[in-house]
Design an enzyme around this catalytic site. Structure first.
Site: not given
Length: 609
Positions: A82, A124, A515
């Site tokens: 990410d 993630d 995030s």
């Protein structure tokens, strides 16, 4: 009652001679036929520092399993970083990759009739994707992560990836300072060193019960991480025989990941101020497990669970390696248990209940084992190192200070209600999510004029061009699961707000997500999203947005009549209604297919078929 091996279908009898020939070409020995086939579900890639060392991990786990008589076969899933996908259209693919990972694991296991699996994840979307698959398949499964990255260090000051992003956008920081921060922020392999999404999920997996103690906190470079891999290999063999030889269903994911386990995991998440993405993922995993677990449960838990831990990015003093020194996730669960905030009768993959795990692995317990004490002494190597399990540094002492240490008791909690909260109001009828652990309490009550953007890119331009001032509420719409499509993370807008020293003077709200590295008054997952005809799509520049975190509300200060009028005007656009009129974004077929089936964030952005 003995249960026939799933692999029996492809390895037994005269008619399967051709299949056995293929298995032999894969390296299966004659004596391994009619033994369990254990899949090693790996996610090695050289694109992601959290996964770059996993090739060696997979081979090590394979050898450990085969020492015990089973046949092990490895395959890899995709894995998106990410951080590298951030700030461009690559981020549109991140959340959708979770479903691709889940599907690919299901496809491989079902097509080859594997009997059990070890899932080697780290970052993630990989951990939640594999967890979703494990619920669908419901075969003996053990999870083990690659481990966290060590915190960076520059001139005695610890730092992480987020610091690079913030300083690089700050005009007052020199090029040389940015270069030094860049060189020192990410010193080892492993998942980024704060309580970001990857580490949050690997920690929550201990509470769900499918991973062993230390899974979320022992750094990737330490030799005890290798012992964790060996323990996972031994455990999957043991549990495979328990299920197929004795019919013991307690080792199956659906027997472990119960409603009580999800409530425990969410309570932990709130107590440690985990990434808001974890809410999205826990909802999706529970959906696959058929467990009744909703945003209402999360709201209820958030009102009674204290914040016991503040790790980067919520505070700069502590990193994941410090959580390990303080006793890891078992240490936090123990403090929650003392206040009767979790269900300690919940089962775990290692055969223990949560209560038994706390007794053996809580460093403050009188019954703590020597193994546990050693596990939590595992320290960073404090040097640039891309090799897994290659250093043996230990802390001289453990952090048992529950008053001022990394993990606090409920008596000395940072706040009575925890690090995550669910807000509702006329622009979030089905809820939205905020990480309160990362917010200055002075702005828990906030109102200001909306500055509306229909994409992350336009918001970034607006912030960097100075169009946002203290007191504004940045509103980013059409970035939800359908509207993006793909529900981008808004790390760059929040980092740019910080870099302009507006972190305590502005709010950012969106139907997108954030995030795990985000802090500040950042509210995401607004549901229903703009593309699903949500009221967030009716907000205009200079409308006043009122946020009240203690009361759990978020509203645009407009009458119902005005909202109805705006909705009528929007619907007059016909097929173009609730789409961004000015945004130019090429959306490929893959993402259009995703958008056609995905739910809003309050349901976990799961596929609705």
């Amino acid at each position: 009652m003995k249960i026939q091996l799933r692999s029996h279908e492809s390895t037994y009898g005269r008619k399967m001679a051709g299949t056995r020939a293929l298995w032999k070409a894969n390296g299966m020995k004659v004596e391994q036929f009619n033994k369990p086939i254990i899949a090693i579900v790996n996610s090695f890639t050289q694109f992601v520092p959290g996964h770059a060392h996993l090739h060696e991990v997979g081979q090590f786990v394979k050898s450990e399993i085969e020492k015990q008589g089973c046949f092990a076969a490895e395959f890899n899933t995709i894995a998106i970083d990410d951080g590298i996908a951030m700030g461009h259209n690559g981020m549109l693919y991140s959340l959708p990759s979770r479903d691709l990972i889940a599907d690919s694991v299901e496809y491989m296991i079902q097509a080859h009739k594997a009997d059990a699996m070890v899932c080697i994840s780290n970052c993630d979307k990989i951990t939640p994707g594999m967890l979703m698959a494990s619920m669908r398949l419901n075969i003996p499964t053990v999870f083990v992560s690659g481990g966290p990255m060590e915190a960076g260090n520059l001139n005695g000051n610890r730092l992480d990836l987020i610091e690079v992003m913030v300083q690089s956008a700050d005009a007052f920081v020199s090029d040389e300072q940015v270069r030094q921060v860049e060189l020192n922020a990410c010193p080892t392999c492993g998942s980024c060193s704060g309580m970001f999404t990857a580490n949050s999920m690997n920690c929550l997996n201990e509470a769900i019960g499918l991973a062993l103690p230390g899974n979320g906190t022992i750094v990737a470079t330490h030799t005890r991480r290798k012992q964790l891999f060996a323990d996972a290999a031994s455990l999957i063999v043991k549990n495979t025989y328990k299920y197929y030889e004795k019919g013991n269903e307690n080792v199956l994911p659906l027997s472990i990941a119960t409603r009580e386990s999800f409530l425990n995991a969410m309570t932990l998440d709130i107590a440690m101020g985990g990434s808001t993405n974890t809410i999205l993922h826990l909802l999706a995993i529970a959906h696959e497990a058929g467990v009744d677990f909703t945003m209402q449960d999360i709201d209820t838990l958030s009102r009674k669970t204290p914040c016991l831990c503040k790790i980067s990015p919520n505070a700069s003093k502590y990193y994941i390696q410090d959580v390990n020194r303080a006793g890891g996730i078992i240490g936090i669960l123990s403090e929650l248990h003392k206040s009767k905030l979790i269900d300690v009768s919940a089962k775990r993959v290692d055969g223990l209940t949560v209560a038994e795990a706390i007794r053996q692995f809580d460093i403050c317990s009188t019954d703590v084992t020597k193994e546990a004490l050693n596990k939590y002494k595992s320290a960073p190597g404090n040097r640039f190192n891309l090799v897994m399990a290659s250093q043996q540094n230990d802390y001289d002492t453990l952090d048992t200070d529950r008053m001022n240490g990394c993990i606090r008791s409920t008596k000395y909690a940072y706040s009575e209600d925890g690090g995550l909260a669910i807000l509702k109001g006329n622009i979030a009828m089905d809820g939205c999510v905020v990480k309160t652990a990362g917010i200055d309490e002075n702005i828990f009550l906030f109102s200001g004029p909306a500055k509306v953007f229909d994409s992350q890119e336009s918001a970034c331009r607006g912030i960097l061009e100075g169009k946002i001032v203290s007191g504004d509420v940045v509103v980013i719409i059409y970035e939800g699961p359908k509207g993006g499509p793909g529900m981008q993370e808004m790390l760059y807008p929040t980092s740019y707000i910080k870099s302009r020293h507006l972190g305590k003077g502005c709010a950012l709200i969106t139907d997108g997500r954030f995030s795990g590295g985000t802090s500040g008054l950042s509210i995401g997952h607004i549901s229903p999203e703009a593309a699903a005809s949500g009221n967030i799509g009716l907000v205009r520049n200079n409308d006043i947005i009122a946020i009240n975190i203690p009361e759990r509300t978020i509203n645009v200060l407009l009458s119902e009549e005005e909202l109805a009028k705006r909705r009528k005007e929007e619907l007059q656009r016909g097929d173009a209604a609730f789409t961004p009129p000015n945004r130019k974004r090429i959306v490929p077929k893959t993402l259009r297919a995703y958008a056609s089936m995905v739910s809003s964030a309050d349901k976990g952005a799961v596929r609705i078929i």
